[in-house]
Scaffold this motif. Structure first.
Motif, PDB file in Angstrom:
ATOM      1  N   ILE A  69       0.828  -1.212   0.000  1.00 45.23           N
ATOM      2  CA  ILE A  69       0.000   0.000   0.000  1.00 45.23           C
ATOM      3  C   ILE A  69       0.860   1.259   0.000  1.00 45.23           C
ATOM      4  O   ILE A  69       1.692   1.470   0.884  1.00 45.23           O
ATOM      5  N   LEU A  70       0.623   2.100  -1.012  1.00 44.42           N
ATOM      6  CA  LEU A  70       1.272   3.401  -1.133  1.00 44.42           C
ATOM      7  C   LEU A  70       0.261   4.489  -0.807  1.00 44.42           C
ATOM      8  O   LEU A  70      -0.845   4.491  -1.339  1.00 44.42           O
ATOM      9  N   LEU A  71       0.646   5.416   0.048  1.00 44.61           N
ATOM     10  CA  LEU A  71      -0.193   6.577   0.342  1.00 44.61           C
ATOM     11  C   LEU A  71       0.535   7.820  -0.138  1.00 44.61           C
ATOM     12  O   LEU A  71       1.746   7.953   0.052  1.00 44.61           O
ATOM     13  N   PHE A  72      -0.178   8.717  -0.788  1.00 43.47           N
ATOM     14  CA  PHE A  72       0.419  10.001  -1.152  1.00 43.47           C
ATOM     15  C   PHE A  72      -0.606  11.105  -0.980  1.00 43.47           C
ATOM     16  O   PHE A  72      -1.805  10.904  -1.148  1.00 43.47           O
ATOM     17  N   SER A  73      -0.114  12.273  -0.596  1.00 46.53           N
ATOM     18  CA  SER A  73      -0.967  13.431  -0.355  1.00 46.53           C
ATOM     19  C   SER A  73      -0.484  14.571  -1.233  1.00 46.53           C
ATOM     20  O   SER A  73       0.687  14.963  -1.169  1.00 46.53           O
ATOM     21  N   VAL A  74      -1.374  15.095  -2.060  1.00 47.61           N
ATOM     22  CA  VAL A  74      -0.999  16.162  -2.987  1.00 47.61           C
ATOM     23  C   VAL A  74      -1.869  17.389  -2.726  1.00 47.61           C
ATOM     24  O   VAL A  74      -2.714  17.399  -1.834  1.00 47.61           O
ATOM     25  N   ALA A  75      -1.658  18.438  -3.514  1.00 52.79           N
ATOM     26  CA  ALA A  75      -2.409  19.680  -3.323  1.00 52.79           C
ATOM     27  C   ALA A  75      -3.884  19.475  -3.644  1.00 52.79           C
ATOM     28  O   ALA A  75      -4.262  18.552  -4.370  1.00 52.79           O
ATOM     29  N   PRO A 101      -4.794   7.748  -2.331  1.00 57.98           N
ATOM     30  CA  PRO A 101      -4.480   9.124  -2.735  1.00 57.98           C
ATOM     31  C   PRO A 101      -5.273  10.140  -1.912  1.00 57.98           C
ATOM     32  O   PRO A 101      -6.488  10.023  -1.756  1.00 57.98           O
ATOM     33  N   LEU A 102      -4.584  11.133  -1.388  1.00 57.70           N
ATOM     34  CA  LEU A 102      -5.227  12.163  -0.577  1.00 57.70           C
ATOM     35  C   LEU A 102      -4.982  13.538  -1.180  1.00 57.70           C
ATOM     36  O   LEU A 102      -3.940  13.787  -1.781  1.00 57.70           O
ATOM     37  N   GLY A 103      -5.948  14.417  -1.018  1.00 55.23           N
ATOM     38  CA  GLY A 103      -5.713  15.820  -1.341  1.00 55.23           C
ATOM     39  C   GLY A 103      -6.637  16.429  -2.366  1.00 55.23           C
ATOM     40  O   GLY A 103      -7.325  17.401  -2.080  1.00 55.23           O
ATOM     41  N   ILE A 104      -6.654  15.903  -3.586  1.00 56.01           N
ATOM     42  CA  ILE A 104      -7.337  16.592  -4.683  1.00 56.01           C
ATOM     43  C   ILE A 104      -8.846  16.643  -4.468  1.00 56.01           C
ATOM     44  O   ILE A 104      -9.474  15.649  -4.121  1.00 56.01           O
ATOM     45  N   THR A 105      -9.410  17.823  -4.689  1.00 52.54           N
ATOM     46  CA  THR A 105     -10.862  17.978  -4.602  1.00 52.54           C
ATOM     47  C   THR A 105     -11.483  18.281  -5.966  1.00 52.54           C
ATOM     48  O   THR A 105     -12.699  18.396  -6.076  1.00 52.54           O
ATOM     49  N   ASP A 106     -10.644  18.441  -6.997  1.00 54.56           N
ATOM     50  CA  ASP A 106     -11.172  18.708  -8.344  1.00 54.56           C
ATOM     51  C   ASP A 106     -10.646  17.662  -9.334  1.00 54.56           C
ATOM     52  O   ASP A 106     -10.184  17.981 -10.422  1.00 54.56           O
ATOM     53  N   GLN A 107     -10.727  16.397  -8.921  1.00 60.81           N
ATOM     54  CA  GLN A 107     -10.182  15.307  -9.726  1.00 60.81           C
ATOM     55  C   GLN A 107     -10.823  15.267 -11.114  1.00 60.81           C
ATOM     56  O   GLN A 107     -12.036  15.376 -11.262  1.00 60.81           O
ATOM     57  N   SER A 108      -9.985  15.083 -12.126  1.00 62.77           N
ATOM     58  CA  SER A 108     -10.464  15.052 -13.506  1.00 62.77           C
ATOM     59  C   SER A 108     -10.570  13.612 -14.003  1.00 62.77           C
ATOM     60  O   SER A 108     -10.027  12.681 -13.412  1.00 62.77           O
ATOM     61  N   ASP A 109     -11.280  13.441 -15.116  1.00 67.63           N
ATOM     62  CA  ASP A 109     -11.386  12.117 -15.741  1.00 67.63           C
ATOM     63  C   ASP A 109     -10.013  11.618 -16.181  1.00 67.63           C
ATOM     64  O   ASP A 109      -9.735  10.416 -16.150  1.00 67.63           O
ATOM     65  N   ASN A 126      -5.625  -0.818  -8.077  1.00 67.72           N
ATOM     66  CA  ASN A 126      -6.619  -0.802  -7.014  1.00 67.72           C
ATOM     67  C   ASN A 126      -6.348   0.415  -6.134  1.00 67.72           C
ATOM     68  O   ASN A 126      -5.202   0.656  -5.729  1.00 67.72           O
ATOM     69  N   HIS A 127      -7.380   1.190  -5.846  1.00 62.05           N
ATOM     70  CA  HIS A 127      -7.153   2.396  -5.052  1.00 62.05           C
ATOM     71  C   HIS A 127      -8.448   2.881  -4.419  1.00 62.05           C
ATOM     72  O   HIS A 127      -9.550   2.613  -4.915  1.00 62.05           O
ATOM     73  N   LEU A 128      -8.287   3.599  -3.323  1.00 63.07           N
ATOM     74  CA  LEU A 128      -9.402   4.327  -2.740  1.00 63.07           C
ATOM     75  C   LEU A 128      -9.622   5.592  -3.565  1.00 63.07           C
ATOM     76  O   LEU A 128      -8.703   6.069  -4.232  1.00 63.07           O
ATOM     77  N   PRO A 129     -10.811   6.172  -3.534  1.00 62.44           N
ATOM     78  CA  PRO A 129     -11.022   7.432  -4.252  1.00 62.44           C
ATOM     79  C   PRO A 129     -10.226   8.559  -3.607  1.00 62.44           C
ATOM     80  O   PRO A 129      -9.942   8.530  -2.403  1.00 62.44           O
ATOM     81  N   PHE A 130      -9.850   9.557  -4.423  1.00 65.31           N
ATOM     82  CA  PHE A 130      -9.203  10.745  -3.874  1.00 65.31           C
ATOM     83  C   PHE A 130     -10.102  11.346  -2.802  1.00 65.31           C
ATOM     84  O   PHE A 130     -11.313  11.464  -2.979  1.00 65.31           O
ATOM     85  N   GLN A 131      -9.521  11.729  -1.684  1.00 66.93           N
ATOM     86  CA  GLN A 131     -10.309  12.336  -0.620  1.00 66.93           C
ATOM     87  C   GLN A 131      -9.457  13.326   0.160  1.00 66.93           C
ATOM     88  O   GLN A 131      -8.234  13.195   0.243  1.00 66.93           O
ATOM     89  N   SER A 132     -10.118  14.326   0.696  1.00 68.08           N
ATOM     90  CA  SER A 132      -9.468  15.284   1.578  1.00 68.08           C
ATOM     91  C   SER A 132      -9.896  14.947   3.002  1.00 68.08           C
ATOM     92  O   SER A 132     -11.082  15.030   3.330  1.00 68.08           O
ATOM     93  N   VAL A 133      -8.957  14.542   3.827  1.00 64.49           N
ATOM     94  CA  VAL A 133      -9.271  14.035   5.166  1.00 64.49           C
ATOM     95  C   VAL A 133      -8.931  15.098   6.208  1.00 64.49           C
ATOM     96  O   VAL A 133      -7.764  15.439   6.402  1.00 64.49           O
ATOM     97  N   ALA A 134      -9.951  15.608   6.877  1.00 63.00           N
ATOM     98  CA  ALA A 134      -9.747  16.625   7.909  1.00 63.00           C
ATOM     99  C   ALA A 134      -9.657  16.017   9.304  1.00 63.00           C
ATOM    100  O   ALA A 134      -8.974  16.552  10.178  1.00 63.00           O
ATOM    101  N   ASP A 135     -10.339  14.893   9.519  1.00 57.65           N
ATOM    102  CA  ASP A 135     -10.366  14.250  10.836  1.00 57.65           C
ATOM    103  C   ASP A 135      -9.039  13.534  11.090  1.00 57.65           C
ATOM    104  O   ASP A 135      -8.689  12.595  10.370  1.00 57.65           O
ATOM    105  N   PRO A 136      -8.272  13.945  12.111  1.00 60.20           N
ATOM    106  CA  PRO A 136      -6.970  13.318  12.359  1.00 60.20           C
ATOM    107  C   PRO A 136      -7.069  11.838  12.708  1.00 60.20           C
ATOM    108  O   PRO A 136      -6.160  11.066  12.396  1.00 60.20           O
TER     109      PRO A 136
END
Length: 413
Positions: A235-241, A270-278, A288-298
């Motif tokens: 499992i790879l996790l990355f957080s972008v703008a 993948p974490l971060g993007i809120t305007d993900q494009s096609d 295999n991946h989870l959807p892009f999400q912005s996680v505020a809850d620690p």
């Protein structure tokens, strides 16, 4: 001590998290803290949103003029901090500013004459003509002008390159102010000492991570099951703008590195993007991946970190990195670009790996090498990451250093 904290936000964003940790930690140590923020997201009573005033016709006109002149970076149309009364300020022993919340820089000389003022820098913008991160440009050390980032995001809104004028004005404002500067990394301190802030007192206090909040959880297999992640996945996790137009965090490098990986059974968080494009979704589709999400809850973020084997952070510029610190606290090693203050967090070969910036080939190769390591060596790297967070970046160390600095400042005043 009675301390006035000022920040652009209370809990959302890196500077906001650092300011919140400081304020809450000082309160836990019996100091009186008032936290003024530009944007308030929490419901805590000790945090107050700075009142916003509706702009009148005169202010709207001045905003248009300043926008046309390109000197927005000075905050000349903002009423803050002048909307604070002198009697309000004088009730505090000390003022501590983090990110500026719609702040008129001309207010610094007035503010610093009233009370000792500390300013924590999280980017290079306080001593550049416009930009947050100059990358390879060194004009901020002298005069700015002919900005190479003019017209590029996030400076696309500027009508005129006034970076030279901005820097000139900042230089004179700082000369008239008595500021104690804190930098969040030794690297940033070195830059500040070569800048228009060089006459100020400058010291480093590294960003903290709450190792009680971010920590290894006991049943990681159950967490994988809950998130529908295969138990044998790598499992790879990355957080972008949050916006794809912002390339600083290296989303394009990540997308270029993924097809080069030879490691089997990959799963991406993948974490971060809120305007993900096609287009981005199409590039992630083979994995295999989870959807892009912005996680505020620690607590939710800590759970995601706990199922990860490795975090990617190929950022092009950083003064520090809270997401790496949070990963280390959860015992997750990192592969990160060797930029700015990141080199003070990641120890190559011990808590992860440092690679050259803009290098998707090495990012992929180093990842394959990591997953090819014997399990014992990977576990040792995880333990080293956790130890690094506890010993070098603890919240207690962070609070101790701030209290010590405050006492030094007040003893001189």
């Amino acid at each position: 001590m009675k301390i006035l904290l000022i920040n652009s936000a209370d809990i959302k964003g890196g500077a906001a998290k650092v300011g919140y940790h400081l304020g809450q930690g000082l309160r836990d140590r019996a100091h009186e803290v008032t936290y003024l923020v530009g944007k308030k997201f929490s419901e805590e009573e000790w945090i107050q949103a700075i009142p916003k005033r509706s702009p009148g016709k005169t202010k709207k006109l001045s905003q248009r003029v300043i926008h046309r002149l390109g000197v927005n970076n000075l905050g000349l149309t903002h009423g803050f901090p002048f909307q604070l009364t002198q009697s309000f300020i004088e009730q505090f022993d000390l003022i501590h500013i983090h990110d500026l919340p719609g702040f008129n820089l001309v207010g610094f000389p007035w503010l610093t004459r009233l009370k000792p003022t500390v300013w924590t820098l999280h980017t290079l913008n306080p001593f550049t003509g416009n930009c947050l991160y100059p990358y390879d440009c060194d004009r901020w050390q002298s005069s700015c002008g002919q900005c190479p980032q003019f017209g590029q995001w996030p400076l696309t809104w500027l009508h005129r390159d006034a970076s030279g004028l901005n820097l000139f004005a900042k230089r004179w404002i700082y000369r008239l102010s008595d500021l104690q500067i804190i930098c969040v990394s030794e690297w940033l301190s070195i830059q500040a000492k070569q800048s228009i802030l060089q006459q100020s007192s400058i010291q480093t206090i590294l960003n903290p991570v709450d190792t009680n909040l971010y920590r290894p959880l006991p049943d990681q297999a159950e967490l994988r099951k809950k998130l529908k992640i295969p138990q044998q996945a790598h499992i790879l996790l990355f957080s972008v703008a949050s916006k794809t137009i912002d390339t600083r965090k290296g989303l394009d490098i990540i997308l270029e590195a993924l097809p080069k990986l030879e490691t089997a059974n990959l799963f991406l968080i993948p974490l971060g993007i809120t305007d993900q494009s096609d287009e981005i979704e199409a590039k992630l589709a083979p994995y295999n991946h989870l959807p892009f999400q912005s996680v505020a809850d620690p607590h939710e973020l800590n759970q995601l970190l706990n199922v990860a084997d490795l975090i990617w952070h190929p950022s092009r510029a950083d003064t520090s990195s809270l997401v790496i610190l949070e990963a280390f606290a959860a015992a997750v090693p990192a592969i990160a670009a060797q930029v700015g203050g990141v080199t003070e967090i990641v120890t190559h070969g011990e808590t992860g790996y440092l690679i050259s910036p803009n290098d998707p080939d090495t990012l992929a190769q180093q990842t394959d090498d990591f997953f090819a390591l014997p399990l014992e060596k990977r576990l040792k790297m995880k333990e080293a990451a956790r130890d690094r967070a506890e010993t070098r970046f603890s919240l207690e160390r962070f609070l101790d250093e701030h209290e010590s600095l405050y006492q030094q400042i007040l003893s001189k005043n």
